[in-house]
Enzyme design. Structure first.
Site, mmCIF file in Angstrom:
data_model
loop_
_atom_site.group_PDB
_atom_site.id
_atom_site.type_symbol
_atom_site.label_atom_id
_atom_site.label_comp_id
_atom_site.label_asym_id
_atom_site.label_seq_id
_atom_site.Cartn_x
_atom_site.Cartn_y
_atom_site.Cartn_z
ATOM 1 N N ASP A 320 -9.037 2.452 1.035
ATOM 2 C CA ASP A 320 -7.657 2.613 0.589
ATOM 3 C C ASP A 320 -7.540 1.966 -0.794
ATOM 4 O O ASP A 320 -8.347 1.105 -1.151
ATOM 5 C CB ASP A 320 -6.719 1.928 1.584
ATOM 6 C CG ASP A 320 -5.266 2.050 1.189
ATOM 7 O OD1 ASP A 320 -4.838 3.162 0.835
ATOM 8 O OD2 ASP A 320 -4.559 1.027 1.209
ATOM 9 N N ASP A 514 -2.501 2.361 7.152
ATOM 10 C CA ASP A 514 -3.816 2.939 7.433
ATOM 11 C C ASP A 514 -4.207 2.814 8.900
ATOM 12 O O ASP A 514 -5.352 3.115 9.265
ATOM 13 C CB ASP A 514 -4.882 2.239 6.576
ATOM 14 C CG ASP A 514 -4.577 2.366 5.092
ATOM 15 O OD1 ASP A 514 -4.258 3.474 4.644
ATOM 16 O OD2 ASP A 514 -4.648 1.344 4.389
#
Length: 613
Positions: A320, A514
């Site tokens: 990420d 996430d």
């Protein structure tokens, strides 16, 4: 009795056993046969006490015989045959190998049990302008505690007065103190080093960072590798095979006249010793525990050996952007509003973002901290943003589908191309402005990425940000593969797609947006800045937020796998050679004891190498 005292007593018993053995070997001939037998018997009792106790408990719990049972029976057999020295030495070496394994376990737990000791039992509560000493367990959310220089912070909370430096090494593994100011979060058990501060308690002790780490570690010790589980099942049945082989060795050869009864019984006892899977049983567990301990010292919490084993196979790492590749502390550079309502729009943005859980929201709130506060009922949609009604109008902050005129679209595109992250602001379904933010890349990211590529591990950047910002960050980090403008469900799909293509996938994120991708990956890794959600969602947490921990954890896992395999091959080879040698009468009981139990000690010592580096 706690584990520390138990380990100390076990050490004393083992040292006493070897002391008695050495004394008897040196002076035994001067004290007579009976005294010699008694001294070796005492050594047997001291050396075998803890292993016999462990064997009985395990037998009752599992309703099956075990390695401890084999060793005690073999040693008793040696005593029956009047091989007192061999029986005592067998038990001592077996006790020593068990002590080394307990030491590995103790080392793996030490970093975490120290957290319990660091968290103070009492706190200095500010009440009605006075300082009152109370038990930490009596603190409530909202209480304000005073933390003086040199004192440990009693509970997770937020600094409401003062600036200081906090030593968080017991949690993050980083020994450089962290500066804290009003509004910053602090954790229980960390040490105040610079100045007096006041902290408002934000969590119950059962929900504190320290307690979550302890829960994390308890899960880790229960979460075993496939190899550990297989060996435990193998041990259960193999013990009976060894017992059966020992009995056959004692009974069959005398019937056919191959050996005398005395020789057969002696070699049957040797089978009990050399056929026991002590070294095999100790092949994996100490290696896993040593690796977990090593990782914890670096601020890497791994939720069990199972994930270590999977780590060794990773060949793709999805990263990420915000809070992982970047520091996760973006700064607002501009709030642009196309309408002549800039002040009102800023109030709305401030009111909404204060209620948001998105990592970018804090930066916006900090930027607008001097704005007048208004009350707005909000609704947050993960991956989209937050919205609310104010004065009859619907305001949306995030990535909602809205109408955009060409002029404003061009301005947003220009901000994107300049490398800014943008948050769109709309009113009644029409874009009216945007917020431009810039985040800095973490130190040593490029070196960490190059290291992954050098080990044939493909790094891939995944982000919900626009393709221009994503491309700019990826270029700076040295990442060739970029997936941008993704919603949480899109990240999940990419993880699943890579897994279907045969890749072993690690997902690294902040543990909040996430979460689906972290859960779906073969190994989910969360940066410590995700705190609560990270510890609950991820398989691994980097408490110190160091991106280079990715490569460190993978290499540690590969070393663990390599050493465990070395141990298994070595232990099986030794057992096979000793059993074969016993058939031809080459191995006598003393040699069998030395080679077999010596191999167990070597296996454990080999595993303890993982505590280093």
């Amino acid at each position: 009795m706690n584990k520390k005292n138990n380990l100390a007593l076990e050490t004393i018993f083992t040292v006493t056993a070897i002391g008695l053995i050495l004394f008897t070997l040196i002076f035994g001939r001067y004290v007579g046969d009976t005294a010699e037998m008694v001294l070796f018997g005492l050594s047997f009792l001291f050396g075998g006490f803890y292993k016999a106790k462990e064997g009985v408990i395990k037998t009752i719990e599992n309703k099956a015989l075990n390695v401890e049972f084999l060793m005690i029976v073999a040693a008793l057999g040696a005593f029956i045959l009047k091989n007192y020295a061999e029986g005592a030495i067998l038990i001592f070496i077996f006790a020593l190998s068990g002590l080394l394994e307990d030491y590995a376990t103790s080392k793996s737990e030490k970093a975490f049990t120290s957290l319990l000791n660091l968290a103070p039992e009492e706190a200095l509560l500010e009440k009605d302008g006075k300082e009152v000493v109370v038990k930490v367990s009596d603190l409530n959310i909202g209480d304000v505690v005073i933390v003086k220089v040199g004192s440990s912070i009693p509970a997770d909370g937020e600094v409401v007065f003062g600036n200081t430096s906090i030593n968080e090494s017991m949690i993050t593994g980083e020994f450089v103190p962290v500066d804290k100011k009003v509004g910053d979060n602090v954790f229980s058990g960390t040490l105040n080093e610079s100045a007096l501060i006041k902290v408002r308690v934000t969590k119950d002790m059962k929900d504190s960072m320290v307690q979550k780490i302890i829960d994390f570690v308890e899960t880790a010790h229960e979460n075993k590798t496939e190899s550990q589980s297989f060996i435990e099942q193998f041990e259960r049945w193999y013990v009976y095979v060894v017992i059966a082989l020992s009995i056959l060795t004692m009974v069959v050869p005398p019937i056919f006249g191959w050996w005398t009864q005395d020789v057969a019984i002696y070699r049957g006892i040797v089978v009990l010793v050399v056929g026991s899977p002590c070294a095999l049983v100790a092949s994996v567990s100490p290696a896993v525990l040593s690796s977990l301990s090593n990782a914890s010292r670096k601020g890497i919490l791994i939720k069990g050996g199972k994930h270590l084993e999977t780590l060794s196979k990773i060949d793709a790492v999805l990263l990420d952007k915000t809070g992982t590749i970047t520091e996760g502390r973006p700064e607002v550079k501009e709030i642009y509003c196309a309408l002549d309502e800039h002040e009102t729009v800023c109030k709305v943005i401030y009111a909404l973002e204060r209620q948001s859980t998105h990592p970018l929201a804090k930066a916006v709130v900090d930027y607008l901290k001097d704005t007048d506060d208004i009350h707005i009922e909000s609704k947050e949609t993960p991956g989209k943003g937050i919205e609310g009604q104010y004065q009859g109008h619907l305001y949306q902050v995030g990535r909602f589908d809205v109408q955009v005129d060409d002029v404003l679209r061009d301005k947003v595109d220009s901000a994107h191309k300049a490398g800014f992250t943008t948050i769109l602001v709309s009113k009644d379904g029409v874009l009216i402005g945007y917020i431009s933010l810039m985040d800095r890349i973490r130190p040593r990211v490029k070196e960490a990425i190059e290291s992954l590529k050098a080990h044939n591990i493909r790094p891939i950047l995944m982000t919900g940000d626009n393709r221009y910002t994503a491309g700019s960050i990826a270029k700076e980090a040295g990442i060739a593969y970029v997936l941008s403008e993704l919603l949480p469900e899109d990240k999940l799909k990419h993880v699943e797609s890579l897994k279907k293509s045969g890749k072993n996938v690690m997902m690294v994120g902040d543990g909040i947006n996430d979460a689906p991708a972290l859960a779906a990956a073969d190994v989910g890794v969360a940066m410590g800045s995700g705190t609560d959600v990270s510890l609950e969602t991820a398989d691994i947490v980097f408490m110190n937020n160091n991106i280079e921990n990715i490569e460190k954890s993978i290499q540690l896992a590969k070393r663990m796998k390599q050493i465990a395999n070395q141990n298994i091959i070595f232990s099986v080879t030794v057992i096979s050679l000793l059993l074969l040698s016993n058939v031809f009468g080459i191995v006598l009981l003393p040699l069998g004891v030395i080679f077999h139990e010596g191999s167990t000690i070597l296996v454990i010592l080999n595993s303890l190498r993982l505590l280093l580096k």
